[in-house]
Design a protein around this motif. Structure first.
Motif, PDB file in Angstrom:
ATOM      1  N   SER A 145     -11.494  -1.405   0.270  1.00 29.53           N
ATOM      2  CA  SER A 145     -10.390  -1.204  -0.721  1.00 29.53           C
ATOM      3  C   SER A 145     -11.459   0.078  -1.320  1.00 29.53           C
ATOM      4  CB  SER A 145     -10.206  -2.100  -1.318  1.00 29.53           C
ATOM      5  OG  SER A 145      -9.807  -2.941  -1.208  1.00 29.53           O
ATOM      6  N   SER A 146     -12.782   0.027  -1.511  1.00 33.28           N
ATOM      7  CA  SER A 146     -13.952   1.083  -1.754  1.00 33.28           C
ATOM      8  C   SER A 146     -13.871   2.281  -1.173  1.00 33.28           C
ATOM      9  CB  SER A 146     -15.099  -0.121  -2.026  1.00 33.28           C
ATOM     10  OG  SER A 146     -15.174  -0.603  -2.172  1.00 33.28           O
ATOM     11  N   ILE A 147     -13.289   2.288   0.121  1.00 35.21           N
ATOM     12  CA  ILE A 147     -13.231   3.304   0.648  1.00 35.21           C
ATOM     13  C   ILE A 147     -11.788   4.409   0.130  1.00 35.21           C
ATOM     14  CG2 ILE A 147     -13.121   4.777   2.979  1.00 35.21           C
ATOM     15  CD1 ILE A 147     -14.442   2.459   4.059  1.00 35.21           C
ATOM     16  N   LEU A 148     -11.132   3.572   0.396  1.00 35.43           N
ATOM     17  CA  LEU A 148      -9.697   4.154  -0.002  1.00 35.43           C
ATOM     18  C   LEU A 148      -9.764   4.733  -1.875  1.00 35.43           C
ATOM     19  CD1 LEU A 148      -6.332   5.110   0.533  1.00 35.43           C
ATOM     20  CD2 LEU A 148      -8.053   2.938   2.196  1.00 35.43           C
ATOM     21  N   ALA A 149      -9.968   3.904  -2.992  1.00 33.54           N
ATOM     22  CA  ALA A 149     -10.786   4.311  -4.022  1.00 33.54           C
ATOM     23  C   ALA A 149     -11.255   5.872  -3.929  1.00 33.54           C
ATOM     24  CB  ALA A 149     -11.462   3.152  -4.571  1.00 33.54           C
ATOM     25  N   GLU A 150     -12.384   5.340  -3.454  1.00 34.16           N
ATOM     26  CA  GLU A 150     -12.887   6.260  -2.338  1.00 34.16           C
ATOM     27  C   GLU A 150     -12.136   8.113  -3.116  1.00 34.16           C
ATOM     28  OE1 GLU A 150     -16.712   5.898  -1.227  1.00 34.16           O
ATOM     29  OE2 GLU A 150     -17.602   8.603  -0.634  1.00 34.16           O
ATOM     30  N   MET A 151     -11.034   7.898  -2.131  1.00 38.33           N
ATOM     31  CA  MET A 151     -10.711   8.326  -1.515  1.00 38.33           C
ATOM     32  C   MET A 151      -9.300   9.284  -3.119  1.00 38.33           C
ATOM     33  SD  MET A 151      -8.786   7.758   2.716  1.00 38.33           S
ATOM     34  CE  MET A 151     -10.221   6.965   3.217  1.00 38.33           C
ATOM     35  N   ALA A 152      -9.162   8.422  -3.639  1.00 36.01           N
ATOM     36  CA  ALA A 152      -8.868   8.221  -5.165  1.00 36.01           C
ATOM     37  C   ALA A 152      -9.731   8.874  -5.843  1.00 36.01           C
ATOM     38  CB  ALA A 152      -7.511   7.491  -5.249  1.00 36.01           C
ATOM     39  N   GLY A 153     -10.181   9.112  -6.008  1.00 34.69           N
ATOM     40  CA  GLY A 153     -11.611   9.124  -6.379  1.00 34.69           C
ATOM     41  C   GLY A 153     -12.144   8.278  -7.955  1.00 34.69           C
ATOM     42  N   PHE A 154     -11.997   7.302  -7.340  1.00 33.97           N
ATOM     43  CA  PHE A 154     -12.731   6.140  -8.140  1.00 33.97           C
ATOM     44  C   PHE A 154     -13.494   4.939  -7.754  1.00 33.97           C
ATOM     45  CE2 PHE A 154      -8.061   4.490  -7.244  1.00 33.97           C
ATOM     46  CZ  PHE A 154      -9.083   2.978  -7.359  1.00 33.97           C
TER      47      PHE A 154
END
Ligand SMILES: Cc1cc2nc3c(=O)[nH]c(=O)nc-3n(C[C@H](O)[C@H](O)[C@H](O)COP(=O)(O)OP(=O)(O)OC[C@H]3O[C@@H](n4cnc5c(N)ncnc54)[C@H](O)[C@@H]3O)c2cc1C
Ligand SMILES: NC(=O)c1ccc[n+]([C@@H]2O[C@H](COP(=O)([O-])OP(=O)(O)OC[C@H]3O[C@@H](n4cnc5c(N)ncnc54)[C@H](O)[C@@H]3O)[C@@H](O)[C@H]2O)c1
Ligand SMILES: Cc1cc2nc3c(=O)[nH]c(=O)nc-3n(C[C@H](O)[C@H](O)[C@H](O)COP(=O)(O)O)c2cc1C
Ligand SMILES: [Zn+2]
Lengths: 227, 974, 415, 102
Positions: free
Chosen positions: C239-248
């Motif tokens: 989850s954190s990795i994808l969120a980082e890709m989306a910028g948060f």
């Protein structure tokens, strides 16, 4: 040290273990009683695999920036690095636990009376604080040829002579409790002193007995070390 | 009957002078010491050992090396025991498992004929229509599940563990391991050599390495002798390295002991698994790996059959043919799937032994005896293409079929270490790459097979390890090459009537694997999960390669692209008791522990401590508590509070540190005074509380909860690693033993044992002093705190723990004339509730902030900072939703079974608005009192709220101002 | 034998074309209405309900590995609704109800098995917490009772009532407790979703998220870029990795969670048994293996390596609870990667990026919620971002307002 | 079992250590927004690269800092916290915070 025999439950200070080792004969120490012997001659047992409750022997310690200086001013040698120990001719063992923390384990010769003296000296300034190790920690001593073998059943640190020679100290986990293990010598015998939270006194005693069984280990008294 | 055995030198492991009798399925057999159950049974002609998981087909030995599930048997209290690894012992009782009726006449064997109705994944496609029917089917199906039976009375016995440390640990004592061990040990490093077999030598103990069969024994003797006598080598046999864990942490299981071995360098020389050929009825008893036949003869002197056929995919099988012939087995034919042997000399030797070699052919089907109990003949066909055979074949009678399709490296430990197993489809060779830096592989696990190369590889890897240990080898590391071809590329032959087993454990046939891919489960991981291939007890040791081949073929990928499923620990199945071992279950006892026991206390755990709950028999619990409470309220009583956490803070910045850690203000706390101390975490949640005593400008002694102190102390030291204040922080919990002397007469007791002026004027409420406690044997230095947790006049006396028992004794003696009574934690819980004091963790939960607990008074919101201050601000400024309040109910409710219990819920309309955290009958107030969270709109004093109690009944409680008892605190302050 | 099996037995052409559960791989289109990142149970369930209830089928599920190969493949399949908070109980109860219908709805047997779950109390504080869970559950119609030692003995006669130094004092008996064939849940949803038109792309890893003006417009993958109107992120441990890709960022820490299984033996244990104090829970599968699970690893890691320490600790306790299991043979040990929140509740709903929806923070307890997650996430998507009431308490912004949904006491080591 | 190299005690089994969370910088509690504070309290980088972490060697009670890779589990470096500037821990030095409001 006096030579009188005492009943351990009668003294002011008591080792939490005295009931478990009630079959021993006890000697009095300045405020307590210590197991002197379990059988006519414990020394053979001690050379093979013995366990001795030294909790009544006096120990002390200091922590702080000036603790090393204070130690020196008391005439104690200071181990060069953390996790090293030095034993004085008079029998006290100096244990360095960190850059700023030092313990002094009393000698069996005087049951630590000399250490009591040192502890009475006022500590200098604000950066040297006396520690509570006399009460916070119990002290068991493992002796004989199988020290490392017994510890290998309880502890993940390699304590064989080549990697843990006399003078080594390990602050580690023994049978799932925290302990300080000091490899030093008493009366010419290699011993491991274990210092650990006093609340676990009975627990660790039993665990050690169990681990020692394989090596025919048994409790020994201080007489085994020429006292 | 011991059965007739072959002559020495066959029978390396057995002692013919020591016969052993045992029973299998109620029949008595004899074997020899050193026999495995399986070898002894086959020595007696008893082939049938188990029934397969799904179709209940008869099964017998496949590998003779514990690498398959075909020999799983049942011992009295030990299910799923490997008969080919477990030694027979006198009077051992062995049974078969997973059958209905008897092993011989298993009624469930009928399932074999329904195989076609049970396609792969059939469970997913059936048993659920009409709705609800699955509940019925499930019960029926579950009865058939599982293999052995658990003895519900079995006990573990003594198991233990030992840590070991070596420079070099070598897994596998075959030629590669032996050579590595000697090289390393000669350089002076410590070596541990681990092998699962009773003797070292690996393949040298059973395998033939040259046509004449002369080489192996000599070499084994020579190497073993050197290794066993080398002072730097410790050899552990019958010991299995059961996994590779991070940083060369190797669990080695030997008997009832688990060795946890740390290796600086680890060399895996674990060999390779022989692979089976997939054809119809390849699971019949009498069909086995070539190496299994070798082992039966060489290790146990058991002749595996009278008339054998060999099915070869490599040259190794030729050597087995020679070994069989030498032992008087008639080898009817050697069927080689290849066009020719790689080593022509071997073919010559076999031909010379009058064994008929048929190349380019395969066994298409094994023909069974009645009931599938044994192989009777084979149908041999010419291979006409990949997996294809001629329409017609030749039937050759036999009672033994030895097969070798190839070898797969023992890759498990290495893949657990993150290595990659790849397969070169062209050359039909495996390779293991991406090894950890201190992990090495040698011998056949490394794809090296000729004996000289294996020995050289062992040596080379030892030299590599030595280099990494800083013992640079004097000699250059030799380069090792081996071109020996071990794998036949497609040893899979589909049959219209199926039963060509890919996975013996799970009874999976070619079509099961292929069909799984056709239904959409194309990834090998999905194939595994849908078909269960590789999920049985042998964890895919033999099914991995044929599955990869079949999936690759069906999905038009290479075997390497397809891959195998993940290898996970353990390497071999391990008994839970061995891993559990001797359980270390540390407990702590206070210095007064034995006095409590002598007084008949009921001890309960409090964190790692043991504490008295109350004094008396469990069945008199309520009376005991009432009696103890009465003593506190009316006379004098004493409780051991040694387990309470204690932290000593010393130094010029001690006050500043306290101020930052706790919510209250501490800069101005007077010396000689105590103060309540609440701790919030960074989320603003109340996580602990205690009493801070200032004994000097630069010295605080602060208590913490029994179970909380360790984390409080850790938090403090971590914060100070950042703040760098001049303060020394010590966890002195065990350094002090303490009692709380409470009750109207407590002053009178204390007076008797100290010279300190303890009058109300000299020692008022919330004062603290250092003074001596006098005893007949001498004085005890003590810290005296006048605090009031239970709401009566009272003193906490803290002394160095060595004097703890003496303190208890002197207090009890001095109190005797006042009828002093010891009390336990349960009584204390009641008394503090009467005073409305919260217990952190009982009356708080992971979200409770000080506002909800009405602890606003214990927070200094004017000071610039404390841990969690900003969060406390945020939550206290937000709309409050709940509050912890005191409440009362009429006493008689408890006789109607309507007393609320802790955990009961508070209602507001149809909603749950809170919960009860503490609730007791108070004898002092003759009412039911409690603490609970209620909705913020229910929290006003005097308002009523509903509690749902046991049985779904509801009662109305009244919100009551705290404390319940002695509202103006006269008693504790007198 | 049920009739359904006859068709295979009497026909030589099995499998029939129409019997394929999952379609063959296909090309990736350049645009979808909805991209679902993560082909675990949650992702495919979302696609299924989008198609089934909302007629939205221009949907791609992008899965970097194989279908259901994340935590869906690794979880110990405890299904229950005996949580602590009202929000939790309402939500999970709905999921348990949906589970009971799935086999017939999918036409695919997920082997849902209602066994009952017994959670053991060894301390007073556990009894208090269990009593509260019992009452909250009952309030919302759940079948849960706080029971005493005698009833425990009757339910699980094989249990050692005096394990270690902590005798069993009481039990939380949750009759709705169940298990199911975990992989089949993902397969059943995938089958239903793809048959209705959604696309499942395995071996398709999202490597970037394109956000324009605060709104998501597409994702980058190892197979090319894909445009889309809406993204649902359902990647569990990642989850954190994808969120980082989306910028948060997310209030999540990622820990491995391990489990293990023994060789199969004949059935002896029906209920699921769990002891939070011993960090250990045990159940017997339909195949006869004993599945054993426990607490998370002690420090964060994105890895599925297993270790010895956890196994030792867990098995000490397993054998204390069931001494006779000492002779069972452990066959396999594995791990999953879990995204832990501080209140042990999930993070569902809106994210700081428009049209980018979150189904995250499922930690060690999200298998049981698969159906309800799929249903509510589909509703969220279909409504254009209106958060269904059931999941409002789980919004990301609860952390900014310090309004956590505290399930800590109801989750640790019982999943 | 993984080995962690304690700056005080040397290489030890990781079971002797307690993980203490990411090293984070605390915003100035007096001037930051609620949102920034919530970020600090609840949110984590939780990245896949090397992360700076707090670790405690439990038997000696010694806190130190480890830089560890969150995927490979490789520990790049361990050191005493005093090697970091206080500004790594606090946006506003704690002493200033104290003074400013006293
Ligand atoms: C050992 C263990 C035991 C558990 N026990 C239970 C239990 O008993 N009961 C319970 O309710 N829950 C349990 N859980 C938790 C439960 O497994 C999960 O919460 C649940 O499976 C989450 O489902 P999911 O679909 O969200 O995630 P997953 O099944 O993990 O699916 C997420 C998918 O996203 C994919 N993905 C990740 N990154 C990308 C990317 N960049 N591009 C494309 N795809 C990507 C992954 O490959 C994965 O397949 C357990 C978990 C573990 C590990
Ligand atoms: N004919 C055959 O069946 C056969 C089989 C294998 C090897 N060979 C030959 O033997 C030679 C290979 O020698 P090698 O030394 O590579 O392998 P090896 O098979 O001789 O030795 C490996 C040893 O490691 C042991 N082992 C494996 N995993 C273990 C574990 N986890 N714990 C403890 N023990 C473990 C095995 O029981 C075996 O004794 C080659 O020449 C090869 O051609 C022949
Ligand atoms: C409930 C459950 C039961 C399992 N039963 C088995 C089993 O019987 N045999 C087996 O080999 N693996 C079993 N597994 C483990 C899987 O094989 C596998 O290890 C797990 O899905 C993780 O995947 P991985 O090991 O491929 O990474 C089971 C897993 C779960 C969750
Ligand atoms: Zn858990």
């Amino acid at each position: 040290m006096t030579d009188t025999m005492v009943t351990p439950g009668d003294t002011l200070a008591r080792s939490g273990l005295y009931r478990k080792i009630a079959d021993a004969e006890f000697l009095s120490t300045p405020e307590s009683a210590i197991a002197a012997s379990y059988s006519a001659d414990d020394s053979e047992q001690a050379r093979n695999c013995g366990l001795c409750d030294l909790t009544p022997v006096i120990r002390t310690g200091w922590r702080g920036k000036t603790a090393a200086e204070h130690l020196q001013s008391l005439g104690y040698p200071v181990p060069e690095n953390p996790n090293q120990a030095l034993t004085k001719d008079s029998g006290e063992t100096l244990v360095r636990l960190s850059r700023t923390e030092f313990w002094v384990l009393g000698s069996l010769q005087d049951m630590g009376t000399a250490v009591t003296e040192a502890a009475r000296q006022p500590s200098p300034g604000s950066d040297c604080y006396p520690l509570f190790c006399q009460d916070s920690h119990a002290w068991l001593m493992l002796s004989g040829d199988h020290c490392a073998g017994v510890m290998a059943k309880l502890c993940g640190v390699d304590m064989r002579a080549q990697s843990f020679p006399p003078g080594s100290v390990a602050q580690t986990s023994v049978a799932r409790i925290n302990a300080i293990v000091v490899h030093h010598q008493v009366a010419g015998t290699d011993v491991f002193s274990l210092l650990f939270d006093a609340g676990y006194h009975a627990y660790l005693w039993d665990v050690l007995q169990d681990a020692m069984a394989e090596f025919s280990g048994a409790p020994v008294g201080v007489r085994a070390f020429g006292i | 009957m011991t059965g007739e055995r072959l002559n020495a030198p066959m029978g390396l492991l057995i002692n013919r002078d020591q016969p052993v009798s045992f029973s299998f399925e109620g029949r008595h057999y004899r074997g020899y010491a050193g026999d495995s159950i399986a070898s002894a049974l086959i020595g007696n002609g008893q082939w049938l050992m188990s029934r397969s998981f799904k179709y209940h087909r008869p099964r017998s030995v496949l590998t003779m090396a514990g690498q398959d599930a075909n020999t799983l048997v049942q011992l009295a209290s030990d299910p799923n025991v490997l008969a080919d690894r477990t030694p027979v012992s006198e009077a051992l009782r062995v049974e078969g498992q997973n059958y209905a009726g008897s092993l011989e006449g298993d009624r469930d064997a009928l399932l074999n004929h329904f195989g076609r109705f049970m396609p792969v994944g059939f469970y997913y496609r059936a048993f659920y229509k009409p709705k609800g029917i699955w509940d019925w089917w499930e019960k029926a199906i579950r009865k058939k599940a599982g293999l052995g039976v658990v003895d519900l009375n079995a006990t573990a016995g003594y198991h233990d563990k030992e840590f070991l440390h070596y420079d070099v640990v070598i897994i596998g004592a075959g030629p590669a391991g032996l050579s590595a061990a000697l090289t390393a040990a000669d350089a002076g490093v410590s070596v541990l050599l681990v092998d699962e077999n009773p003797v070292i030598g690996g393949a040298l103990t059973y395998s033939r390495f040259d046509p004449a069969g002369v080489h192996a024994d000599g070499l084994r003797n020579e190497l073993s002798e050197k290794v066993l006598n080398h002072t730097n080598i410790r050899v552990m046999t019958e010991a299995t390295c059961n996994a590779w864990f991070t940083d060369n942490w190797l669990p080695v299981i030997q008997g009832k002991r688990l060795y946890k071995v740390r290796a600086k360098e680890c060399i895996v020389a674990a060999g390779a698994y022989e692979q089976h050929v997939v054809f119809r009825n390849n699971d019949l008893p009498g069909v086995m790996m070539c190496s299994a036949a070798d082992r039966l003869m060489k290790l146990y002197a058991v002749r595996p059959g009278k008339k054998a056929v060999i099915l070869a995919g490599n040259d190794e099988a030729y050597l087995t043919a020679l070994a069989l012939a030498e032992q008087g087995v008639h080898v009817a034919a050697l069927i080689d799937m290849r066009d020719k042997a790689q080593d022509p000399a071997l073919a010559d030797a076999v031909a010379e032994a009058c064994i008929n070699i048929k190349t380019g052919m395969t066994v298409y089907e094994a023909l069974p005896q009645a009931g599938n109990k044994h192989i009777r003949a084979v149908d041999v066909r010419a291979i006409t293409g990949q997996g294809k055979v001629a329409d017609q074949g030749e039937i050759i009678d036999c009672d033994l079929l030895c097969m070798s399709a190839g070898f797969m490296p023992a890759y498990q430990l290495l893949c657990q270490a993150g290595a990659r197993l790849s397969y070169d489809d062209e050359r039909a060779r495996f390779e293991i790459t991406d090894l950890q830096p201190h992990l090495h592989i040698a011998g056949s696990v490394n794809g090296v097979y000729t004996l000289n190369a294996v020995l050289a590889d062992g040596k080379a890897k030892a030299l590599k390890a030595l280099e990494l240990l800083g013992k640079a080898p004097a000699e250059p590391v030799p380069a090792v090459h081996c071109e020996k071809q071990m794998n036949y590329h497609w040893p899979i032959f589909k049959h219209p009537q199926a039963k060509e087993f890919v996975d013996f454990d799970e009874d999976l046939q070619i079509k099961d694997i292929v069909n799984a891919t056709r239904i959409g489960y194309r990834d090998v991981q999905l194939v595994k999960r849908f078909s269960t291939v590789g999920m049985g007890p042998s964890q895919g040791r033999h099914s991995a390669l044929p599955t990869a081949r079949l999936v690759a073929d069906a999905t038009e990928r290479s075997v390497s692209e397809t891959g195998v499923t993940t290898a996970r620990p353990p390497f071999n199945a391990e008994k839970l008791a061995v891993i559990a071992g001797r359980a270390f279950d540390p407990y702590r006892q206070s210095a007064m522990h034995h006095r409590h026991v002598e007084l008949g206390a009921k001890m309960i755990p409090a964190g790692s401590w043991q504490r008295p709950a109350f004094y008396g028999a469990a069945e008199n619990r309520l009376e005991c508590i009432a009696k103890e409470a009465h003593a506190v309220r009316n006379k004098v009583a004493v409780i051991d509070v040694s387990t309470l956490g204690g932290i000593e803070l010393r130094g010029p910045d001690a006050a500043e540190f306290m101020n930052r850690i706790y919510t209250f203000g501490f800069l101005k706390q007077a010396v000689g005074r105590t103060r309540y101390a609440v701790l919030t975490n960074e989320q603003g949640v109340v996580i602990d509380d205690g009493v801070s005593c200032r004994f000097a400008e630069d010295c605080f002694y602060v208590t913490a909860t029994t179970t909380g102190v360790d984390s409080v102390y850790r938090n403090m030291t971590r914060w100070n690693a950042m703040w760098r204040l001049r303060v020394d922080i010590s966890n002195v919990t065990s350094a002090f033993a303490a009692v709380n002397l409470a009750g109207p007469d407590s002053r009178k007791v204390l007076e008797k044992i100290t010279d300190l002026d303890v009058s109300a004027q000299a020692f008022p409420y919330l004062d603290c002093h250092e003074a001596d406690i006098k005893t007949a044997a001498g004085n005890i230095p003590a810290r005296l705190l006048r605090v009031g947790f239970v709401g009566e006049l009272g003193y906490e006396i803290h002394v160095p723990s060595r004097y703890g028992e003496a303190l208890w004794d002197v207090v009890m003696q001095a109190g005797a004339e006042f009828g002093i009574t010891p009390f336990g934690v349960e009584t204390q819980r009641l008394l503090r509730l009467e005073k409305g004091h919260i217990i952190v963790s009982q009356d708080t939960d992971g979200m409770s902030h000080p506002g909800e607990l009405s602890l606003g008074w214990a927070i200094n919101r004017k000071k610039p900072f404390f841990v969690g201050c900003r969060s406390v601000d945020i939550v206290m400024n937000a709309k409050q939703t709940r509050k912890l309040v005191g409440f009362t109910l009429p006493a008689d409710l408890r006789h109607k079974g309507l007393k609320p219990e802790e955990g009961h819920i508070v209602l507001r309309g149809d909603d749950i608005s809170g919960n009860i955290t503490s609730c007791e009958y108070s004898p002092a107030l003759d009412a039911i009192i409690g603490l609970g969270y209620v909705g913020i709109d229910q929290a006003d004093t005097g308002s009523q709220f509903r509690i749902r109690v046991s049985g779904g009944h509801e009662v109305q409680a009244v919100v009551t101002e705290l404390p319940f008892y002695d509202a103006d605190n006269k008693r504790q302050e007198m | 034998m049920p009739f359904s099996l006859l068709k295979y037995g009497l026909n030589n052409d099995y499998p029939f074309e129409k019997d394929a559960d999952l379609p063959a791989p296909s090309t990736l289109k350049s645009h979808y209405d909805v991209v679902i990142i993560g082909g675990g149970g949650h992702g495919v369930a979302t696609a299924y309900y989008l198609a089934k209830y909302h007629g939205i089928t221009n949907v791609a599920i992008l899965e970097k590995g194989y279908l259901g190969g994340g935590n869906t493949a690794r979880n110990t399949a405890v299904i229950r609704s005996n949580y602590l908070t009202s929000e939790g109980v309402k939500f999970y109860s709905e999921s348990v109800k949906m589970y009971q219908e799935l086999s017939n709805e999918f036409d695919f047997n997920i082997m849902y098995s209602r066994r009952g779950q017994l959670t053991l109390a060894h301390t007073d504080s556990a009894i208090r917490a269990f009593r509260q869970r019992t009452e909250v559950n009952k309030h919302f119609g759940g079948k849960t009772e706080l029971i005493g030692p005698q009833e425990i003995r009757e339910l699980v006669p094989t249990l050692n009532m005096n394990p270690g130094h902590m005798p069993v004092l009481a039990g939380l008996w949750h009759m709705d407790g169940a298990t199911a064939r975990h992989d089949a849940v993902a397969w059943g949803y995938a089958k239903g979703a793809t048959q209705r038109g959604a696309e499942l792309h395995q071996l398709t890893e999202v490597t970037g998220v394109t956000v324009e003006n605060g709104k998501v417009t597409g994702v980058k993958t190892n197979r090319g870029d894909v445009g889309c109107g809406v993204v649902v992120q359902a990647v569990a441990g990642h989850s954190s990795i994808l969120a980082e890709m989306a910028g948060f960022r997310l209030p999540i820490v990622t820990y491995p969670l391990q489990a293990m299984v023994t060789q199969p033996v004949k059935p002896f244990l029906n209920p699921l048994v769990s002891s939070p104090a011993f960090h250990c829970y045990v159940q017997q599968t339909g195949r006869g293996e004993i599945v054993i699970g426990g607490g998370s690893d002690p420090y964060p890691l994105y890895g599925t390596r297993s270790n010895l320490e956890l196994k030792e600790g867990l098995l000490v306790h397993a054998v204390e609870l069931f001494p006779f299991m000492s002779n069972l043979k452990l066959m396999r040990q594995w791990a999953g990667i879990t995204d832990m929140t501080s209140d042990y509740s999930p993070i569902m709903g809106l994210s700081p990026v428009d049209n980018y929806y979150l189904d995250a923070g499922w930690g060690t307890w999200g298998f049981k919620s698969t159906p309800i997650c799929g249903k509510t996430m589909a509703e969220l998507v279909a409504s254009g971002g209106k958060v269904p009431e059931l999941i409002q308490p789980f919004s990301l912004d609860r952390f900014d307002t310090f309004r956590q949904v505290n399930e800590m006491g109801a989750t640790a080591a019982s999943h | 079992m993984k080995i962690l190299n304690c700056p005080l005690n040397g290489p030890r089994n990781i079971s002797e250590f307690v993980y203490g969370g990411e090293v984070k910088q605390m915003p100035d509690p007096a001037s930051c927004t609620d949102r920034e504070w919530a970020e600090y309290v609840f949110y984590h980088n939780n990245g896949t690269g090397v992360v700076r972490e707090w670790w405690l060697h439990a038997p000696s009670g010694y806190w130190f800092i480890a830089e560890r890779h969150r995927v490979s589990d490789e520990v790049v470096r361990t050191y005493d916290p005093s090697e970091l500037e206080q500004s790594e821990f606090f946006a506003a030095p704690p002493a200033d915070v104290q003074e400013a409001r006293q």
